[in-house]
Motif scaffolding. Structure first.
Motif, PDB file in Angstrom:
ATOM      1  N   SER A  41       0.841  -1.190   0.000  1.00  0.00           N
ATOM      2  CA  SER A  41       0.000   0.000   0.000  1.00  0.00           C
ATOM      3  C   SER A  41       0.877   1.241   0.000  1.00  0.00           C
ATOM      4  O   SER A  41       1.647   1.480   0.937  1.00  0.00           O
ATOM      5  N   LEU A  42       0.794   2.006  -1.066  1.00  0.00           N
ATOM      6  CA  LEU A  42       1.543   3.257  -1.136  1.00  0.00           C
ATOM      7  C   LEU A  42       0.692   4.461  -0.759  1.00  0.00           C
ATOM      8  O   LEU A  42       1.181   5.585  -0.707  1.00  0.00           O
ATOM      9  N   PHE A  66       9.443  13.934  -6.652  1.00  0.00           N
ATOM     10  CA  PHE A  66      10.449  13.005  -6.158  1.00  0.00           C
ATOM     11  C   PHE A  66      10.263  11.648  -6.841  1.00  0.00           C
ATOM     12  O   PHE A  66       9.164  11.283  -7.247  1.00  0.00           O
ATOM     13  N   LEU A  67      11.355  10.908  -6.958  1.00  0.00           N
ATOM     14  CA  LEU A  67      11.338   9.614  -7.639  1.00  0.00           C
ATOM     15  C   LEU A  67      11.292   8.493  -6.604  1.00  0.00           C
ATOM     16  O   LEU A  67      12.081   8.481  -5.651  1.00  0.00           O
ATOM     17  N   VAL A  68      10.393   7.548  -6.800  1.00  0.00           N
ATOM     18  CA  VAL A  68      10.237   6.412  -5.893  1.00  0.00           C
ATOM     19  C   VAL A  68      10.531   5.133  -6.666  1.00  0.00           C
ATOM     20  O   VAL A  68       9.930   4.875  -7.710  1.00  0.00           O
ATOM     21  N   THR A  69      11.455   4.332  -6.161  1.00  0.00           N
ATOM     22  CA  THR A  69      11.831   3.080  -6.805  1.00  0.00           C
ATOM     23  C   THR A  69      11.823   1.965  -5.762  1.00  0.00           C
ATOM     24  O   THR A  69      12.351   2.138  -4.659  1.00  0.00           O
ATOM     25  N   ILE A  70      11.237   0.835  -6.103  1.00  0.00           N
ATOM     26  CA  ILE A  70      11.236  -0.332  -5.231  1.00  0.00           C
ATOM     27  C   ILE A  70      12.308  -1.293  -5.718  1.00  0.00           C
ATOM     28  O   ILE A  70      12.309  -1.690  -6.886  1.00  0.00           O
ATOM     29  N   ALA A 106      12.165   0.684  -0.394  1.00  0.00           N
ATOM     30  CA  ALA A 106      11.589   1.836  -1.107  1.00  0.00           C
ATOM     31  C   ALA A 106      12.644   2.937  -1.086  1.00  0.00           C
ATOM     32  O   ALA A 106      12.966   3.488  -0.028  1.00  0.00           O
ATOM     33  N   PHE A 107      13.211   3.257  -2.254  1.00  0.00           N
ATOM     34  CA  PHE A 107      14.258   4.275  -2.370  1.00  0.00           C
ATOM     35  C   PHE A 107      13.647   5.533  -2.963  1.00  0.00           C
ATOM     36  O   PHE A 107      13.016   5.491  -4.028  1.00  0.00           O
ATOM     37  N   VAL A 108      13.814   6.652  -2.277  1.00  0.00           N
ATOM     38  CA  VAL A 108      13.236   7.923  -2.710  1.00  0.00           C
ATOM     39  C   VAL A 108      14.364   8.925  -2.912  1.00  0.00           C
ATOM     40  O   VAL A 108      15.266   9.055  -2.070  1.00  0.00           O
ATOM     41  N   PHE A 129      11.004  -2.878   3.760  1.00  0.00           N
ATOM     42  CA  PHE A 129       9.723  -3.476   4.129  1.00  0.00           C
ATOM     43  C   PHE A 129       9.696  -4.926   3.647  1.00  0.00           C
ATOM     44  O   PHE A 129      10.490  -5.329   2.792  1.00  0.00           O
ATOM     45  N   GLU A 130       8.792  -5.694   4.214  1.00  0.00           N
ATOM     46  CA  GLU A 130       8.706  -7.120   3.893  1.00  0.00           C
ATOM     47  C   GLU A 130       7.327  -7.466   3.347  1.00  0.00           C
ATOM     48  O   GLU A 130       6.301  -7.018   3.883  1.00  0.00           O
ATOM     49  N   ILE A 131       7.308  -8.219   2.269  1.00  0.00           N
ATOM     50  CA  ILE A 131       6.059  -8.727   1.694  1.00  0.00           C
ATOM     51  C   ILE A 131       5.801 -10.130   2.247  1.00  0.00           C
ATOM     52  O   ILE A 131       6.645 -11.018   2.121  1.00  0.00           O
ATOM     53  N   LYS A 132       4.637 -10.296   2.868  1.00  0.00           N
ATOM     54  CA  LYS A 132       4.245 -11.598   3.403  1.00  0.00           C
ATOM     55  C   LYS A 132       3.089 -12.162   2.583  1.00  0.00           C
ATOM     56  O   LYS A 132       2.283 -11.401   2.028  1.00  0.00           O
ATOM     57  N   ASP A 133       3.022 -13.442   2.529  1.00  0.00           N
ATOM     58  CA  ASP A 133       2.045 -14.134   1.688  1.00  0.00           C
ATOM     59  C   ASP A 133       0.621 -13.737   2.070  1.00  0.00           C
ATOM     60  O   ASP A 133       0.187 -13.909   3.214  1.00  0.00           O
ATOM     61  N   GLY A 134      -0.089 -13.137   1.085  1.00  0.00           N
ATOM     62  CA  GLY A 134      -1.492 -12.817   1.262  1.00  0.00           C
ATOM     63  C   GLY A 134      -1.781 -11.615   2.137  1.00  0.00           C
ATOM     64  O   GLY A 134      -2.938 -11.346   2.463  1.00  0.00           O
ATOM     65  N   GLU A 135      -0.752 -10.841   2.512  1.00  0.00           N
ATOM     66  CA  GLU A 135      -0.965  -9.691   3.392  1.00  0.00           C
ATOM     67  C   GLU A 135      -0.632  -8.385   2.677  1.00  0.00           C
ATOM     68  O   GLU A 135       0.116  -8.362   1.710  1.00  0.00           O
ATOM     69  N   ILE A 136      -1.195  -7.292   3.207  1.00  0.00           N
ATOM     70  CA  ILE A 136      -0.910  -5.955   2.681  1.00  0.00           C
ATOM     71  C   ILE A 136       0.105  -5.272   3.606  1.00  0.00           C
ATOM     72  O   ILE A 136      -0.058  -5.264   4.822  1.00  0.00           O
ATOM     73  N   THR A 137       1.152  -4.714   3.027  1.00  0.00           N
ATOM     74  CA  THR A 137       2.195  -4.026   3.789  1.00  0.00           C
ATOM     75  C   THR A 137       2.134  -2.532   3.512  1.00  0.00           C
ATOM     76  O   THR A 137       2.028  -2.112   2.356  1.00  0.00           O
ATOM     77  N   SER A 138       2.205  -1.718   4.569  1.00  0.00           N
ATOM     78  CA  SER A 138       2.306  -0.262   4.428  1.00  0.00           C
ATOM     79  C   SER A 138       3.754   0.144   4.659  1.00  0.00           C
ATOM     80  O   SER A 138       4.368  -0.262   5.653  1.00  0.00           O
ATOM     81  N   ILE A 139       4.315   0.941   3.756  1.00  0.00           N
ATOM     82  CA  ILE A 139       5.723   1.335   3.861  1.00  0.00           C
ATOM     83  C   ILE A 139       5.933   2.366   4.962  1.00  0.00           C
ATOM     84  O   ILE A 139       6.909   2.342   5.679  1.00  0.00           O
ATOM     85  N   GLY A 140       5.000   3.296   5.114  1.00  0.00           N
ATOM     86  CA  GLY A 140       5.126   4.313   6.155  1.00  0.00           C
ATOM     87  C   GLY A 140       5.928   5.511   5.685  1.00  0.00           C
ATOM     88  O   GLY A 140       5.836   5.932   4.537  1.00  0.00           O
ATOM     89  N   THR A 141       6.750   6.061   6.573  1.00  0.00           N
ATOM     90  CA  THR A 141       7.471   7.301   6.296  1.00  0.00           C
ATOM     91  C   THR A 141       8.888   7.023   5.800  1.00  0.00           C
ATOM     92  O   THR A 141       9.607   6.211   6.376  1.00  0.00           O
TER      93      THR A 141
END
Length: 439
Positions: A41-42, A66-70, A106-108, A129-141
């Motif tokens: 979730s961005l 600003f440029l955002v790259t994962i 997340a590189f900004v 941040f970590e992606i887990k199976d079937g879950e939504i992750t928020s990156i935050g600040t």
């Protein structure tokens, strides 16, 4: 001070999300992901600026460009899903997209950094941040900090009065990025920093009281995120009277020198070797009155001999300027005179030819103090003609002789520098740069 600048979206209920970007597997009806994937979730990501007004202030910046790259932490490469790279401007990010299970960054950054540019400070930051199976992750600040090198060039009032209007200073960072300050230029320049090896070389060229003057100063250990003010100053003396070493100044007694003042990320000011002395009053940077015997401030007279405590001369080499690797330049000797005795003689060799460093690394170090060496290093350096330990320490005059080393440079095309820094028994310091161009 950290100031929150811009927030892209207010978090929305997932059932109302419009899915764009990398994602084509999201199922809004039952919130399921494909096996071994999860959502990112961005919509809740914020970009904060770590704002240091002592270095650079951008309290009104709009981060929408600003440029955002994962990137995938395992490979360091830009992440992708369904053949689409996950890289956008901040204002155009998707709200939710999917990635395979794993760890990401997340590189900004404020923009794609140039080697050198006017008025464009560079900011960067990252968050893992970590992606887990079937879950939504928020990156935050993601906190972005100033990450280039800021440089200003100034001239003392005494120098301004007597230098020509076409005088200029060229500043080169790491032999690549370069900017030129004219006598009227007041903007700051920004240079790309290289971790562990950033060097600034400032060259003054101009006419001062009718004399053509060139002065090259090299500043090492330049740090990313810091602000450097390089100030050129005027020194005047009597050109007809020999100094204590018997030399007569060929430039009519006119000398231009430079000092540097550093402001770090915490706002601390480092004026150089002597933090208690302003930049234009440190040895080598004094502004001398027209009559050295009558100082402008009789209650705080300056000793006209202070800046001459350590001198560098050569009959075959150009100090502070480029020397071609000409075999006829022999002997390749710099005479170092310190009337109060040498306490330290530090030499740092820099090169833009990696093969040269690799070739000599087994024979000698690239940085050493000739007055204070261990036995093995002393033997290695003595074998190529350099004075070591007791031949240096306490001496009032020595020959820095690289005649045996100079021919080796011709096999390694590029720019090679010997940065020589001397401290005497009273703590006075002076430095010079010996620059070779091998073609």
């Amino acid at each position: 001070m950290k100031t929150k600048i811009y927030s892209l979206f207010v978090m929305m209920m997932m059932s109302a999300v419009i899915f764009t970007g990398c994602d084509d597997t999201w199922k809004p009806g039952d919130y399921e992901f494909a096996k071994n994937t999860g959502g990112v979730s961005l919509t809740s990501i914020d970009v904060d600026i770590d704002d240091n007004p002592n270095v650079v202030s951008r309290s009104t910046i709009d981060t929408s460009d600003f440029l955002v790259t994962i990137t995938d932490k395992a490979t360091g490469k830009t992440a992708s899903f369904n053949n689409q790279e996950c890289s956008w401007t901040y204002s155009e990010m998707p709200e939710v997209f999917t990635l395979p299970v794993g760890t990401y960054t997340a590189f900004v950054e404020s923009h794609k950094q140039e080697k050198a540019a006017w008025a464009t400070p560079y900011y960067q930051g990252s968050a893992d941040f970590e992606i887990k199976d079937g879950e939504i992750t928020s990156i935050g600040t993601v906190v972005c900090s100033f990450a280039s090198v800021k440089v200003s060039v100034r001239y003392s009032e005494a120098l301004k009065k007597v230098m020509s209007s076409d005088s200029e200073v060229n500043v080169v960072c790491n032999d690549e990025g370069a900017l030129t300050w004219t006598s009227a230029e007041t903007r700051a320049g920004y240079f790309e920093a290289v971790d562990g090896s950033t060097t600034l070389i400032a060259t003054f060229n101009g006419t001062v009281q009718g004399q053509s003057v060139t002065k090259i100063k090299e500043f090492t250990d330049v740090k990313k995120g810091n602000y450097y003010i390089i100030t050129f100053t005027l020194k005047s003396g009597d050109s007809t009277v020999p100094d204590e070493f018997g030399n007569i100044d060929p430039n009519g007694g006119i000398t231009v020198d430079a000092g540097i003042e550093e402001t770090d990320e915490a706002g601390n000011i480092n004026p150089g070797d002597d933090p208690d002395t302003p930049a234009n009053q440190r040895p080598g940077n004094e502004e001398w009155p027209d009559d050295p015997e009558q100082p402008e401030n009789p209650d705080d007279p300056k000793d006209p001999d202070t800046t001459d405590a350590i001198k560098f001369t050569s009959t075959t080499l150009k100090l502070g300027e480029e020397n071609s690797n000409d075999p006829s330049i022999s002997p390749a000797v710099v005479v170092i005179a310190a009337k109060d005795g040498i306490a330290e003689l530090n030499v740092k060799i820099t090169t833009d030819n990696a093969s040269f460093e690799e070739s000599v690394s087994g024979l000698m170090p690239m940085e050493f103090d000739l007055a204070n060496l261990d036995d093995d290093t002393a033997a290695a350096l003595s074998s190529i003609g350099l004075p070591v330990n007791d031949e240096v320490k306490g001496k009032t005059s020595i020959d820095f002789d690289i005649t045996a080393l100079a021919p080796l440079l011709s096999s390694f095309p590029g720019t090679h520098r010997f940065i020589i820094s001397v401290k005497d028994a009273n703590g006075e310091t002076n430095s010079e740069v010996l620059k070779y161009i091998a073609k």
